[in-house]
Scaffold this active site. Structure first.
Site, PDB file in Angstrom:
ATOM      1  N   SER A  10       0.848  -1.202   0.000  1.00  0.00           N
ATOM      2  CA  SER A  10       0.000   0.000   0.000  1.00  0.00           C
ATOM      3  C   SER A  10       0.881   1.249   0.000  1.00  0.00           C
ATOM      4  O   SER A  10       2.107   1.151  -0.026  1.00  0.00           O
ATOM      5  CB  SER A  10      -0.827  -0.012   1.284  1.00  0.00           C
ATOM      6  OG  SER A  10       0.070   0.043   2.375  1.00  0.00           O
ATOM      7  N   GLY A  11       0.229   2.427   0.056  1.00  0.00           N
ATOM      8  CA  GLY A  11       0.987   3.677   0.232  1.00  0.00           C
ATOM      9  C   GLY A  11       1.812   3.615   1.500  1.00  0.00           C
ATOM     10  O   GLY A  11       2.988   4.030   1.523  1.00  0.00           O
ATOM     11  N   ASP A  33      -1.398 -10.083  -0.928  1.00  0.00           N
ATOM     12  CA  ASP A  33      -2.340 -11.159  -1.277  1.00  0.00           C
ATOM     13  C   ASP A  33      -3.416 -10.679  -2.244  1.00  0.00           C
ATOM     14  O   ASP A  33      -4.136 -11.495  -2.814  1.00  0.00           O
ATOM     15  CB  ASP A  33      -2.999 -11.721  -0.003  1.00  0.00           C
ATOM     16  CG  ASP A  33      -1.961 -12.340   0.921  1.00  0.00           C
ATOM     17  OD1 ASP A  33      -0.917 -12.799   0.414  1.00  0.00           O
ATOM     18  OD2 ASP A  33      -2.184 -12.327   2.141  1.00  0.00           O
ATOM     19  N   HIS A 124       7.263  10.354  28.217  1.00  0.00           N
ATOM     20  CA  HIS A 124       7.777   9.405  29.221  1.00  0.00           C
ATOM     21  C   HIS A 124       6.674   8.499  29.775  1.00  0.00           C
ATOM     22  O   HIS A 124       5.558   8.930  30.019  1.00  0.00           O
ATOM     23  CB  HIS A 124       8.441  10.176  30.371  1.00  0.00           C
ATOM     24  CG  HIS A 124       7.532  11.180  31.011  1.00  0.00           C
ATOM     25  ND1 HIS A 124       6.692  10.863  32.058  1.00  0.00           N
ATOM     26  CD2 HIS A 124       7.291  12.479  30.719  1.00  0.00           C
ATOM     27  CE1 HIS A 124       5.993  11.932  32.395  1.00  0.00           C
ATOM     28  NE2 HIS A 124       6.342  12.928  31.591  1.00  0.00           N
ATOM     29  N   HIS A 133      -2.066   2.378  15.865  1.00  0.00           N
ATOM     30  CA  HIS A 133      -1.502   3.349  14.914  1.00  0.00           C
ATOM     31  C   HIS A 133      -1.584   4.744  15.543  1.00  0.00           C
ATOM     32  O   HIS A 133      -2.678   5.239  15.819  1.00  0.00           O
ATOM     33  CB  HIS A 133      -2.299   3.309  13.600  1.00  0.00           C
ATOM     34  CG  HIS A 133      -1.818   4.287  12.575  1.00  0.00           C
ATOM     35  ND1 HIS A 133      -2.471   4.497  11.391  1.00  0.00           N
ATOM     36  CD2 HIS A 133      -0.743   5.128  12.543  1.00  0.00           C
ATOM     37  CE1 HIS A 133      -1.833   5.410  10.680  1.00  0.00           C
ATOM     38  NE2 HIS A 133      -0.780   5.810  11.365  1.00  0.00           N
ATOM     39  N   ILE A 154      -4.648  11.873  13.013  1.00  0.00           N
ATOM     40  CA  ILE A 154      -3.573  12.824  12.694  1.00  0.00           C
ATOM     41  C   ILE A 154      -3.731  14.137  13.492  1.00  0.00           C
ATOM     42  O   ILE A 154      -4.814  14.678  13.621  1.00  0.00           O
ATOM     43  CB  ILE A 154      -3.579  13.052  11.159  1.00  0.00           C
ATOM     44  CG1 ILE A 154      -2.346  13.786  10.681  1.00  0.00           C
ATOM     45  CG2 ILE A 154      -4.846  13.743  10.692  1.00  0.00           C
ATOM     46  CD1 ILE A 154      -2.146  13.653   9.152  1.00  0.00           C
TER      47      ILE A 154
HETATM   48  C1  LIG Z   1      -0.385   8.967   6.779  1.00  0.00           C
HETATM   49  C2  LIG Z   1      -1.882   8.930   7.083  1.00  0.00           C
HETATM   50  O1  LIG Z   1      -2.711   9.178   6.239  1.00  0.00           O
HETATM   51  S1  LIG Z   1      -2.357   8.515   8.674  1.00  0.00           S
HETATM   52  C3  LIG Z   1      -4.139   8.526   8.707  1.00  0.00           C
HETATM   53  C4  LIG Z   1      -4.701   9.813   9.223  1.00  0.00           C
HETATM   54  N1  LIG Z   1      -6.151   9.739   9.238  1.00  0.00           N
HETATM   55  C5  LIG Z   1      -6.878  10.158  10.269  1.00  0.00           C
HETATM   56  O2  LIG Z   1      -6.337  10.615  11.239  1.00  0.00           O
HETATM   57  C6  LIG Z   1      -8.374   9.981  10.124  1.00  0.00           C
HETATM   58  C7  LIG Z   1      -9.102   9.942  11.466  1.00  0.00           C
HETATM   59  N2  LIG Z   1     -10.523   9.850  11.250  1.00  0.00           N
HETATM   60  C8  LIG Z   1     -11.403  10.879  11.481  1.00  0.00           C
HETATM   61  O3  LIG Z   1     -11.028  11.948  11.963  1.00  0.00           O
HETATM   62  C9  LIG Z   1     -12.858  10.589  11.136  1.00  0.00           C
HETATM   63  O4  LIG Z   1     -13.424  11.781  10.615  1.00  0.00           O
HETATM   64  C10 LIG Z   1     -13.666  10.052  12.357  1.00  0.00           C
HETATM   65  C11 LIG Z   1     -13.258   8.600  12.590  1.00  0.00           C
HETATM   66  C12 LIG Z   1     -13.426  10.853  13.603  1.00  0.00           C
HETATM   67  C13 LIG Z   1     -15.166  10.153  12.118  1.00  0.00           C
HETATM   68  O5  LIG Z   1     -15.539   9.407  11.019  1.00  0.00           O
HETATM   69  P1  LIG Z   1     -17.116   9.126  10.764  1.00  0.00           P
HETATM   70  O6  LIG Z   1     -17.721   8.403  11.908  1.00  0.00           O
HETATM   71  O7  LIG Z   1     -17.184   8.486   9.414  1.00  0.00           O
HETATM   72  O8  LIG Z   1     -17.771  10.561  10.800  1.00  0.00           O
HETATM   73  P2  LIG Z   1     -18.376  11.447   9.610  1.00  0.00           P
HETATM   74  O9  LIG Z   1     -17.341  11.694   8.557  1.00  0.00           O
HETATM   75  O10 LIG Z   1     -19.676  10.807   9.192  1.00  0.00           O
HETATM   76  O11 LIG Z   1     -18.674  12.817  10.344  1.00  0.00           O
HETATM   77  C14 LIG Z   1     -19.677  12.916  11.350  1.00  0.00           C
HETATM   78  C15 LIG Z   1     -19.622  14.334  11.909  1.00  0.00           C
HETATM   79  O12 LIG Z   1     -18.437  14.494  12.697  1.00  0.00           O
HETATM   80  C16 LIG Z   1     -17.619  15.557  12.173  1.00  0.00           C
HETATM   81  N3  LIG Z   1     -16.215  15.111  12.282  1.00  0.00           N
HETATM   82  C17 LIG Z   1     -15.636  14.047  11.644  1.00  0.00           C
HETATM   83  N4  LIG Z   1     -14.337  13.938  12.008  1.00  0.00           N
HETATM   84  C18 LIG Z   1     -14.088  14.949  12.864  1.00  0.00           C
HETATM   85  C19 LIG Z   1     -12.924  15.357  13.564  1.00  0.00           C
HETATM   86  N5  LIG Z   1     -11.772  14.688  13.435  1.00  0.00           N
HETATM   87  N6  LIG Z   1     -13.033  16.423  14.393  1.00  0.00           N
HETATM   88  C20 LIG Z   1     -14.211  17.106  14.533  1.00  0.00           C
HETATM   89  N7  LIG Z   1     -15.358  16.763  13.874  1.00  0.00           N
HETATM   90  C21 LIG Z   1     -15.287  15.695  13.049  1.00  0.00           C
HETATM   91  C22 LIG Z   1     -18.073  15.726  10.731  1.00  0.00           C
HETATM   92  O13 LIG Z   1     -17.813  17.025  10.263  1.00  0.00           O
HETATM   93  C23 LIG Z   1     -19.544  15.422  10.841  1.00  0.00           C
HETATM   94  O14 LIG Z   1     -20.207  16.548  11.377  1.00  0.00           O
HETATM   95  P3  LIG Z   1     -21.691  16.945  10.894  1.00  0.00           P
HETATM   96  O15 LIG Z   1     -22.558  15.778  11.284  1.00  0.00           O
HETATM   97  O16 LIG Z   1     -21.971  18.201  11.668  1.00  0.00           O
HETATM   98  O17 LIG Z   1     -21.587  17.126   9.412  1.00  0.00           O
END
Ligand SMILES: CC(=O)SCCNC(=O)CCNC(=O)[C@H](O)C(C)(C)COP(=O)(O)OP(=O)(O)OC[C@H]1O[C@@H](n2cnc3c(N)ncnc32)[C@H](O)[C@@H]1OP(=O)(O)O
Length: 198
Positions: A10-11, A33, A124, A133, A154
């Site tokens: 993957s990425g 896989d 610490h 993760h 993140i």
């Molecule tokens: C190298 C890399 O890429 S590492 C990977 C990094 N990725 C991440 O950190 C992703 C983390 N995931 C998130 O933040 C997601 O948004 C989650 C898990 C918190 C929520 O996901 P879902 O349950 O699918 O929520 P959904 O997208 O349906 O949003 C529901 C509501 O919460 C809000 N919401 C979603 N995420 C956040 C957040 N992080 N902070 C504040 N509000 C949020 C949305 O705006 C929405 O509000 P609304 O109902 O007023 O429109």
């Protein structure tokens, strides 16, 4: 030539491969896989003289790949980017990847097949369980505990001594100031906590 399998093309796997190269592995062999262009685990499982690391970001899938490799007696590699700063009192499990600019301070304990993503700060005495993760730019205050399979999104911040359960997702950019129990989703500043399937 020093070879390594990266299980998961993957990425995330690409980033893991870069770290493996910096750690002295000259030949990267991706294993996947689901993609026909790469060998599958079935194809390589007899070749357990070549060490293996994991290139999958999803915690549940990564745990399954880890168990498969373990059951076939592979040497499971812990990859640590040379630009990370890690106290000598830290312990780090097998199959964990520590990315660039990570700082891990005194007496922290990091489990197996954990991802400590770019520029995360593990203060610490933190205890990070298996298959967690920690995303880029996360800061964990002192003595924070994070349970198995949990994903800290993140840019999140978690104040000192907080206990976060298993199978939790902390949303991107959240601030956690209270404990979070198992199977919860927590996001916002300060974060609101919901059931994981809500
Ligand atoms: C190298 C890399 O890429 S590492 C990977 C990094 N990725 C991440 O950190 C992703 C983390 N995931 C998130 O933040 C997601 O948004 C989650 C898990 C918190 C929520 O996901 P879902 O349950 O699918 O929520 P959904 O997208 O349906 O949003 C529901 C509501 O919460 C809000 N919401 C979603 N995420 C956040 C957040 N992080 N902070 C504040 N509000 C949020 C949305 O705006 C929405 O509000 P609304 O109902 O007023 O429109």
């Amino acid at each position: 030539m020093k070879s390594i399998y990266i299980y998961g093309a993957s990425g995330h796997g690409l980033v893991v491969a870069d770290i493996a190269k910096l750690c002295g592995y000259e030949k990267i062999i991706f294993v996947d896989d689901g993609k026909n262009i790469y060998p599958s685990f079935e194809d390589i499982k007899e070749n357990n003289h070549i060490p293996i690391a994991f290139g999958v970001g999803n915690n549940t899938i990564r745990s399954k790949l880890f168990e498969k490799a373990k059951n076939c007696d592979f040497k499971i590699v812990t990859l640590i980017h040379p630009n990370s700063v890690i106290s000598s009192s830290v312990s780090i499990g097998e199959g964990t990847v520590v990315m660039p600019n990570v700082a891990i301070n005194a007496n922290a304990i990091i489990g197996n097949a954990v991802i400590l993503n770019t520029s995360s700060i593990i203060e610490h005495e933190c205890k990070i369980d298996d298959y967690v993760h920690i995303s880029p730019n996360v800061a964990l205050g002192g003595a924070v505990k994070v349970g198995k399979y949990t994903h800290i999104g993140i840019g999140s911040n978690i104040i000192q001594c907080i206990i976060i359960g298993e199978n939790v997702i902390v949303g991107a950019g959240s601030t956690v100031v209270r404990n979070v129990s198992d199977f919860k989703k927590a996001y916002g500043n300060p974060c609101k906590v919901k059931d994981i399937n809500e």
